[in-house]
Scaffold this motif. Structure first.
Motif, mmCIF file in Angstrom:
data_model
loop_
_atom_site.group_PDB
_atom_site.id
_atom_site.type_symbol
_atom_site.label_atom_id
_atom_site.label_comp_id
_atom_site.label_asym_id
_atom_site.label_seq_id
_atom_site.Cartn_x
_atom_site.Cartn_y
_atom_site.Cartn_z
ATOM 1 N N UNK A 1 1.600 -11.280 -3.192
ATOM 2 C CA UNK A 1 1.018 -10.103 -2.562
ATOM 3 C C UNK A 1 0.912 -10.325 -1.057
ATOM 4 N N UNK A 2 1.315 -9.348 -0.302
ATOM 5 C CA UNK A 2 1.020 -9.301 1.126
ATOM 6 C C UNK A 2 -0.388 -8.723 1.249
ATOM 7 N N UNK A 3 -1.386 -9.597 1.375
ATOM 8 C CA UNK A 3 -2.778 -9.165 1.299
ATOM 9 C C UNK A 3 -3.167 -8.282 2.476
ATOM 10 N N UNK A 4 -2.602 -8.509 3.649
ATOM 11 C CA UNK A 4 -2.977 -7.710 4.814
ATOM 12 C C UNK A 4 -2.567 -6.259 4.657
ATOM 13 N N UNK A 5 -1.462 -6.014 3.919
ATOM 14 C CA UNK A 5 -0.954 -4.646 3.806
ATOM 15 C C UNK A 5 -0.856 -4.167 2.357
ATOM 16 N N UNK A 6 -1.458 -4.941 1.426
ATOM 17 C CA UNK A 6 -1.625 -4.543 0.031
ATOM 18 C C UNK A 6 -0.311 -4.072 -0.593
ATOM 19 N N UNK A 7 0.703 -4.925 -0.577
ATOM 20 C CA UNK A 7 1.977 -4.597 -1.207
ATOM 21 C C UNK A 7 2.531 -5.848 -1.885
ATOM 22 N N UNK A 8 3.337 -5.617 -2.887
ATOM 23 C CA UNK A 8 3.885 -6.707 -3.687
ATOM 24 C C UNK A 8 5.276 -7.082 -3.199
ATOM 25 N N UNK A 9 5.512 -8.351 -3.021
ATOM 26 C CA UNK A 9 6.818 -8.843 -2.609
ATOM 27 C C UNK A 9 7.215 -10.041 -3.452
ATOM 28 N N UNK A 10 8.223 -10.726 -2.986
ATOM 29 C CA UNK A 10 8.685 -11.942 -3.649
ATOM 30 C C UNK A 10 8.777 -13.056 -2.613
ATOM 31 N N UNK A 11 8.414 -14.258 -3.045
ATOM 32 C CA UNK A 11 8.446 -15.361 -2.097
ATOM 33 C C UNK A 11 8.217 -16.686 -2.788
ATOM 34 N N UNK A 12 7.692 -17.613 -2.027
ATOM 35 C CA UNK A 12 7.438 -18.926 -2.596
ATOM 36 C C UNK A 12 6.835 -19.869 -1.577
ATOM 37 N N UNK A 13 6.387 -20.981 -2.081
ATOM 38 C CA UNK A 13 5.921 -22.099 -1.269
ATOM 39 C C UNK A 13 6.528 -23.368 -1.837
#
Length: 743
Positions: free
Chosen positions: A597-609
């Protein structure tokens, strides 16, 4: 109240049962002559010492006979306890024996030593380890918290020697470094330990360690017959002097560096042990500078404050007494103490500690919330106090904790409440209730909630764990009110109710895999209005395998609040660690991949760490340690078929150390932190497209002991400006000399 009363009765019953249990023990005798700590076991005194030659392989075997022979000896004189070990090895060339700094012994190296429970309560022990090069490690192990804390340091000496058939070790522990009751003759508890990393990590002890047990220190064995021990009265004074010269930007970030006058400082720490049960500490103008910077952590797209461990000596006496289920004490919240005083005591089932300091301010204060935490600068002076008293009943206890913070100019915080723990053969129940009363400082220029308002709140925690040889179960409930504050602690999330559960089943096959644990996790957190903050369901497996390796993988399905709603996430979490060889001592790969989640803009994405690291030792004197972390997030963009990269954040750290001896080393550290963003994908105001920080440091150190030290260091910091050029951000040259006087 009824539950608390029942648990107290159970604790008393357990104590009564423990008191009637007769444990096998050993008899120790006074040394028949002098002992020189040189790694040679040729003094006649060792021939008369208590000898322990029955050992147990506790990992990967289940209390089976070790594949190599181990022998331990114990004796004492008027001033100290002595321990010796003879550790055979069929292939001495494979012994992993690098030269290392204090407290840097890893599970990938050979080491051995002894744990001492001088209070004979089976709860807290001092672990003293040394590798074949004489490099030392010491820690406090506490069964109440299940922790092993290597932050505390003790005065003791050791010497090791490699030979044709393995290696030998001698240890001398002054009685002044230990805390014990006034009993004559005295009975202590002791256990010997050897770490033996080869194809697997083998661990050997001089007493059995049952699997599924709730305690470790309790497995130490009684050693009776210590007579004529000193009654306390020892002291240590450690004054220091330091000097530094620095440069900083003259007109803000990116401007040329300007010279600053060289500065000098002095101060010191003082420790007095008026009795074997009581320790008094004082500090004046303490030097709490970090001679090695904290390992960088990525803070991009994080909702809550990041935790860093305590490293400062003054706060580490009786550190296990400051650990409770709700972390109401976090001594790094005291950022710049001018002076401090502390007392710590244990005896006859009662343990206590209390400290008070004047904090000159600096750093940041955590402003907690239900779905995230903010920060405010602490640019004011304050006074902090912490105290805890604990009454033990066998392996169980009840306790009372209190903390306070008074802010110059108005404002403060008080926290008070009880906690308890019941420990049985396979079960442990822990609970805590804290009440807080706060008045924020009248500084709305620093934080919106700092307008002098008054806050009241509570924090409650109740947990239960059950462990057997194969099955484990853990559950925890937490309830933190909106108005709860712990200004002397680390509580970044309030206004929530959380229910967490985890269960696992362990298999122990023979062959390539030696341990396999399958597990499931469930977690749900709500705010005070019943709205979802986070919900998690996860399943996976962890395993120990050949090449001294560990692997863990789990799948996670959860929902997390973002903005006014909540969004689903599916992630794969993984971890792989291996200590394969003498020269390639550690390989690490861990992280997660999937939806975020991109918490600052409340949208769902894909990523990783992804975190990768390696430690190489080309010779026994040289160590090269590298760690790199990458975090990224791709988000959907209207009008585009593919996700776009919102940010990529990175940390890189390279540390090179040349250790001349166990007391002398040269260390070089290069660390980079940076973030690249696409400002067009952010809501106004957009962040900079790039920011970064580069830090280089060099340190030459000589350590006669942990408080008699000489440091000479240099640091160079650079920051990435708006033109994407690296600009000097500061330079510093410093020297510090400290010497410990003992009496």
């Amino acid at each position: 109240m009824r539950k608390t009363a029942v648990l107290a009765c159970l604790a008393l019953a357990a104590s009564a049962r423990a008191a009637t249990t007769t444990e096998p023990g050993h008899a120790i005798s006074r040394a028949s002559g002098p002992i020189q700590v040189d790694g040679r076991l040729d003094e006649p005194a060792w021939q008369q010492a208590l000898r322990l030659e029955t050992w147990y392989e506790t990992s990967p075997g289940d209390n089976t006979p070790p594949p190599v022979k181990n022998v331990g000896w114990l004796t004492y004189d008027d001033q100290a306890l002595y321990a010796a070990l003879e550790l055979e090895d069929p292939s001495p060339a494979t012994i992993r024996a690098p030269y290392l700094d204090r407290d840097q012994l890893g599970s990938d190296t050979d080491y051995a030593g002894v744990m001492i429970d001088a209070r004979n309560d089976g709860r807290t022990g001092v672990l003293l380890l040394t590798n074949p090069r004489g490099s030392q490690y010491d820690s406090v192990n506490d069964d109440a918290t299940g922790s092993e804390d290597s932050s505390p340091d003790f005065f003791w000496t050791s010497a090791a020697r490699l030979g044709e058939h393995g290696w030998t070790l001698e240890i001398r522990v002054p009685f002044a470094s230990l805390r014990y009751p006034r009993v004559d003759p005295a009975t202590w508890r002791v256990i010997f330990y050897r770490n033996y990393p080869r194809a697997y990590r083998y661990q050997f002890f001089s007493a059995p360690i049952p699997r599924g047990s709730n305690c470790f220190v309790c497995r130490t064995e009684p050693v009776a017959g210590l007579t004529g021990l000193p009654r306390g009265g020892s002291w240590v004074a450690a004054p220091y002097a330091s000097a530094s010269a620095s440069q900083a930007p003259q007109d803000g970030p990116g401007s040329p560096l300007g010279e600053r006058d060289a500065t000098g400082d002095a101060g010191g720490d003082f420790k007095w042990t008026p009795s074997a049960q009581t320790t008094l500490d004082g500090t004046l103008n303490p030097d709490f500078s970090q001679v090695e910077s904290d390992v960088a952590q990525i803070g991009v797209n994080e909702r809550f404050a990041l935790f860093y461990p305590e490293k400062r000596p003054f706060f580490l006496e009786g550190v296990e007494l400051l650990s409770t289920p709700v972390q109401a004490v976090y001594t790094r919240s005291i950022t710049q103490p001018r002076w401090g005083a502390r007392g710590t005591g244990k005896g006859q089932g009662l343990a206590w500690t209390g400290l008070v300091t004047q904090d000159e301010g600096g750093g940041s204060v955590i402003l907690p919330g239900s779905n995230g935490s903010d920060f405010a600068p602490q640019d004011f002076r304050s006074w902090a106090a912490v105290g805890r008293v604990r009454r033990d009943f066998g392996a169980s206890f009840v306790s009372l904790l209190g903390t306070g913070r008074a802010i110059e100019g108005g404002g403060g915080n008080l926290v008070l409440g009880p906690d308890f723990q019941y420990s049985g053969a396979h079960d442990r129940v822990t609970g805590q209730l804290l009440l807080s009363r706060s008045e924020t400082p009248d500084r709305p220029d620093l934080a919106a909630e700092w307008d002098g308002r008054r806050l009241r709140g509570h924090a409650a925690s109740l947990s239960w764990s059950h462990n057997t040889t194969r099955f484990d179960l853990y559950g925890q409930y937490q309830d933190l009110g909106d108005g709860f504050r712990a200004d002397d602690g680390f509580v970044p999330q309030v206004g929530i109710r959380e229910l967490y559960g985890e269960s696992g089943w362990t298999f122990r096959p023979e062959g390539f895999l030696r341990r396999l644990r399958t597990f499931v996790i469930a977690d749900r957190t709500e705010d005070r209005d019943g709205r979802l903050v986070n919900q998690l369901l996860s399943a996976g497996a962890g395993m120990d395998a050949r090449f001294n390796s560990f692997a863990r993988v789990r799948f996670a399905w959860d929902r997390v609040r973002a903005g006014d709603g909540d969004l689903p996430r599916r992630q794969l979490h993984f971890e792989l660690r291996s200590n394969p060889a003498r020269r390639v001592s550690q390989l690490v790969l861990r992280g997660w991949l999937g939806e975020q989640v991109d918490f600052a803009q409340a949208r769902l994405g894909r990523g990783g760490t992804v975190v990768a690291g390696a430690t190489l030792r080309p010779t026994d004197h040289v160590e090269l340690a590298w760690q790199s972390e990458r975090r990224w997030l791709d988000v959907p963009v209207e009008g585009r078929s593919e996700r776009q990269r919102l940010f990529t954040a990175a940390t890189d750290r390279l540390k090179g150390t040349y250790t001349f001896t166990s007391r002398l080393f040269l260390r070089l550290v290069l660390q980079h932190v940076g973030t690249e963003r696409d400002p067009a994908l952010y809501t106004a105001p957009p962040p900079p497209a790039q920011d970064g920080f580069l830090q280089a440091s060099a340190l030459f150190a000589y350590k006669l002991n942990w408080q008699t030290v000489l440091f000479l260091g240099y640091g160079d910091d650079r920051a990435l400006d708006l033109r994407e050029d690296w600009r000097p951000a500061g330079r510093q040259l410093f020297v510090k000399l400290s010497y410990a006087f003992q009496g």
